[in-house]
Design a protein around this motif. Structure first.
Motif, PDB file in Angstrom:
ATOM      1  N   ALA A  75      83.493 -13.131 -55.692  1.00 23.08           N
ATOM      2  CA  ALA A  75      84.066 -14.243 -56.451  1.00 23.08           C
ATOM      3  C   ALA A  75      83.159 -15.469 -56.412  1.00 23.08           C
ATOM      4  N   GLN A  76      82.576 -15.744 -55.249  1.00 20.20           N
ATOM      5  CA  GLN A  76      81.663 -16.887 -55.127  1.00 20.20           C
ATOM      6  C   GLN A  76      80.442 -16.713 -56.020  1.00 20.20           C
ATOM      7  N   LEU A  77      79.924 -15.507 -56.073  1.00 22.11           N
ATOM      8  CA  LEU A  77      78.763 -15.241 -56.921  1.00 22.11           C
ATOM      9  C   LEU A  77      79.112 -15.365 -58.398  1.00 22.11           C
ATOM     10  N   ARG A  78      80.281 -14.842 -58.784  1.00 21.79           N
ATOM     11  CA  ARG A  78      80.697 -14.961 -60.186  1.00 21.79           C
ATOM     12  C   ARG A  78      80.830 -16.432 -60.591  1.00 21.79           C
ATOM     13  N   THR A  79      81.395 -17.238 -59.705  1.00 24.02           N
ATOM     14  CA  THR A  79      81.534 -18.666 -59.989  1.00 24.02           C
ATOM     15  C   THR A  79      80.170 -19.319 -60.149  1.00 24.02           C
ATOM     16  N   ALA A  80      79.241 -18.972 -59.252  1.00 24.99           N
ATOM     17  CA  ALA A  80      77.904 -19.560 -59.310  1.00 24.99           C
ATOM     18  C   ALA A  80      77.151 -19.134 -60.563  1.00 24.99           C
ATOM     19  N   ALA A  81      77.429 -17.918 -61.035  1.00 22.93           N
ATOM     20  CA  ALA A  81      76.706 -17.384 -62.195  1.00 22.93           C
ATOM     21  C   ALA A  81      77.355 -17.753 -63.525  1.00 22.93           C
ATOM     22  N   ALA A  82      78.580 -18.234 -63.489  1.00 18.35           N
ATOM     23  CA  ALA A  82      79.304 -18.521 -64.734  1.00 18.35           C
ATOM     24  C   ALA A  82      78.576 -19.570 -65.560  1.00 18.35           C
ATOM     25  N   GLY A  83      78.416 -19.263 -66.835  1.00 18.01           N
ATOM     26  CA  GLY A  83      77.827 -20.231 -67.749  1.00 18.01           C
ATOM     27  C   GLY A  83      76.321 -20.304 -67.723  1.00 18.01           C
ATOM     28  N   GLY A  85      74.398 -18.102 -68.969  1.00 19.87           N
ATOM     29  CA  GLY A  85      73.896 -17.446 -70.164  1.00 19.87           C
ATOM     30  C   GLY A  85      73.309 -16.072 -69.944  1.00 19.87           C
ATOM     31  N   SER A  86      73.233 -15.623 -68.693  1.00 16.26           N
ATOM     32  CA  SER A  86      72.618 -14.324 -68.397  1.00 16.26           C
ATOM     33  C   SER A  86      73.619 -13.182 -68.426  1.00 16.26           C
ATOM     34  N   GLY A  87      74.916 -13.505 -68.361  1.00 16.72           N
ATOM     35  CA  GLY A  87      75.937 -12.461 -68.252  1.00 16.72           C
ATOM     36  C   GLY A  87      76.048 -11.874 -66.873  1.00 16.72           C
ATOM     37  N   ALA A  88      75.397 -12.502 -65.887  1.00 16.01           N
ATOM     38  CA  ALA A  88      75.416 -11.969 -64.526  1.00 16.01           C
ATOM     39  C   ALA A  88      76.829 -11.916 -63.957  1.00 16.01           C
ATOM     40  N   ALA A  89      77.651 -12.892 -64.295  1.00 13.79           N
ATOM     41  CA  ALA A  89      79.005 -12.937 -63.744  1.00 13.79           C
ATOM     42  C   ALA A  89      79.800 -11.683 -64.099  1.00 13.79           C
ATOM     43  N   GLU A  90      79.543 -11.121 -65.279  1.00 13.06           N
ATOM     44  CA  GLU A  90      80.255  -9.918 -65.712  1.00 13.06           C
ATOM     45  C   GLU A  90      79.697  -8.661 -65.064  1.00 13.06           C
ATOM     46  N   ARG A  91      78.601  -8.789 -64.325  1.00 15.33           N
ATOM     47  CA  ARG A  91      77.977  -7.635 -63.665  1.00 15.33           C
ATOM     48  C   ARG A  91      78.168  -7.665 -62.154  1.00 15.33           C
ATOM     49  N   ILE A  92      79.130  -8.444 -61.699  1.00 18.47           N
ATOM     50  CA  ILE A  92      79.437  -8.558 -60.266  1.00 18.47           C
ATOM     51  C   ILE A  92      80.835  -8.008 -60.037  1.00 18.47           C
ATOM     52  N   PHE A  93      80.956  -7.036 -59.136  1.00 19.59           N
ATOM     53  CA  PHE A  93      82.204  -6.301 -58.957  1.00 19.59           C
ATOM     54  C   PHE A  93      82.672  -6.333 -57.500  1.00 19.59           C
ATOM     55  N   ASP A  94      84.006  -6.293 -57.324  1.00 15.59           N
ATOM     56  CA  ASP A  94      84.612  -6.250 -55.993  1.00 15.59           C
ATOM     57  C   ASP A  94      84.553  -4.836 -55.423  1.00 15.59           C
ATOM     58  N   VAL A  95      84.413  -4.760 -54.103  1.00 10.07           N
ATOM     59  CA  VAL A  95      84.497  -3.481 -53.394  1.00 10.07           C
ATOM     60  C   VAL A  95      85.526  -3.601 -52.279  1.00 10.07           C
ATOM     61  N   GLU A  96      86.409  -2.630 -52.208  1.00 11.97           N
ATOM     62  CA  GLU A  96      87.376  -2.528 -51.117  1.00 11.97           C
ATOM     63  C   GLU A  96      86.977  -1.374 -50.206  1.00 11.97           C
ATOM     64  N   PRO A  97      87.400  -1.405 -48.942  1.00 16.43           N
ATOM     65  CA  PRO A  97      87.136  -0.261 -48.053  1.00 16.43           C
ATOM     66  C   PRO A  97      87.846   1.001 -48.544  1.00 16.43           C
ATOM     67  N   ASP A  98      87.337   2.129 -48.125  1.00 12.05           N
ATOM     68  CA  ASP A  98      87.958   3.436 -48.406  1.00 12.05           C
ATOM     69  C   ASP A  98      88.034   3.725 -49.900  1.00 12.05           C
ATOM     70  N   THR A  99      86.961   3.405 -50.591  1.00  8.95           N
ATOM     71  CA  THR A  99      86.868   3.726 -52.015  1.00  8.95           C
ATOM     72  C   THR A  99      85.582   4.503 -52.264  1.00  8.95           C
ATOM     73  N   ALA A 100      85.498   5.110 -53.423  1.00  8.60           N
ATOM     74  CA  ALA A 100      84.301   5.861 -53.826  1.00  8.60           C
ATOM     75  C   ALA A 100      83.969   5.512 -55.262  1.00  8.60           C
ATOM     76  N   PHE A 101      82.690   5.346 -55.552  1.00  5.41           N
ATOM     77  CA  PHE A 101      82.251   5.042 -56.906  1.00  5.41           C
ATOM     78  C   PHE A 101      80.802   5.485 -57.060  1.00  5.41           C
TER      79      PHE A 101
END
Length: 222
Positions: A75-83, A85-101
């Motif tokens: 969330a901190q990274l998305r806030t820092a990247a917002a606006g 113009g690179s679209g970086a904020a939309e390329r930052i995703f949350d991860v929870e424990p005990d998941t697979a991707f």
């Protein structure tokens, strides 16, 4: 799969033209590690594992680069990247424990959830360990072992403000890994590193784990 260690806890994995980087922090060669990378995995928010400004600069320069991290730093990274113009904020995703991707052609499983205790007065933060392709395990700042799985390649936090050498040894023994390499080693000089690695090497061998030192920039096949 090619594994390259960078200073401290940063590791780069390469396979079939795909590049995955873990924990490019403030002690690490962030730009070199992320050169041509497709994805970044962050274990937790501390600066020695996530250099926010340099990582975001690389995301801005590379429109194909995606990043996964626990919810707080994500969330901190998305806030820092917002606006920007690179679209970086939309390329930052949350991860929870005990998941697979799957990301950048690599199968990833997550474990743990909490940073190791430094001191009762130091707030705990989220920490996620990552098992890559069922073989390489980066625990971040914890000694959590993937449940129900045998790790083949273990990345060992060899020294930290939150650990002692006996706990490092127990982590290696409990993992049952075939081989182990160091991470989280930037706070030690050569003498201290030699002492810690000597213990891990000796006791690891007793329980079937071959420990090998890797210097920054050195690569191995795993």
């Amino acid at each position: 799969m090619k594994l390259t260690k960078y200073t401290h806890s940063c590791v780069r994995l390469e396979r079939d033209g795909n590049v995955l980087v873990l924990d490019p922090g403030s002690f690490s060669e962030v730009e070199e590690a992320l050169n041509g990378a497709s994805a970044v995995l962050i274990t937790h928010e501390h600066a020695d594992h996530l250099d926010r400004e340099r990582v975001l600069a690389q995301m801005e320069a590379n429109p194909g680069l995606v990043l996964y991290a626990p919810a707080g730093p994500a969330a901190q990274l998305r806030t820092a990247a917002a606006g920007d113009g690179s679209g970086a904020a939309e390329r930052i995703f949350d991860v929870e424990p005990d998941t697979a991707f799957t990301v950048a052609g690599f199968d990833v499983q997550s474990f743990g959830g909490q940073h190791a205790l430094i001191h009762p007065l130091v707030p705990l933060v989220a920490n996620v360990g990552y098992l890559i392709e069922g073989t390489v395990y980066h625990p971040g700042d914890s000694f959590v072992i993937p449940n129900g799985l045998t790790v083949q390649t273990l990345l060992v936090p060899i020294h930290a403000p939150w650990s002692k050498v006996g706990e490092v040894i127990d982590f290696v023994i409990a993992s049952g890994a075939e081989r182990a390499y160091p991470i989280h080693d930037a706070l030690l000089n050569e003498r201290g590193l030699g002492v810690a690695e000597g213990h891990v090497t000796r006791f690891g061998e007793l329980y079937g784990t071959v420990y090998r030192h890797l210097s920054a920039g050195e690569s191995v096949q795993v």
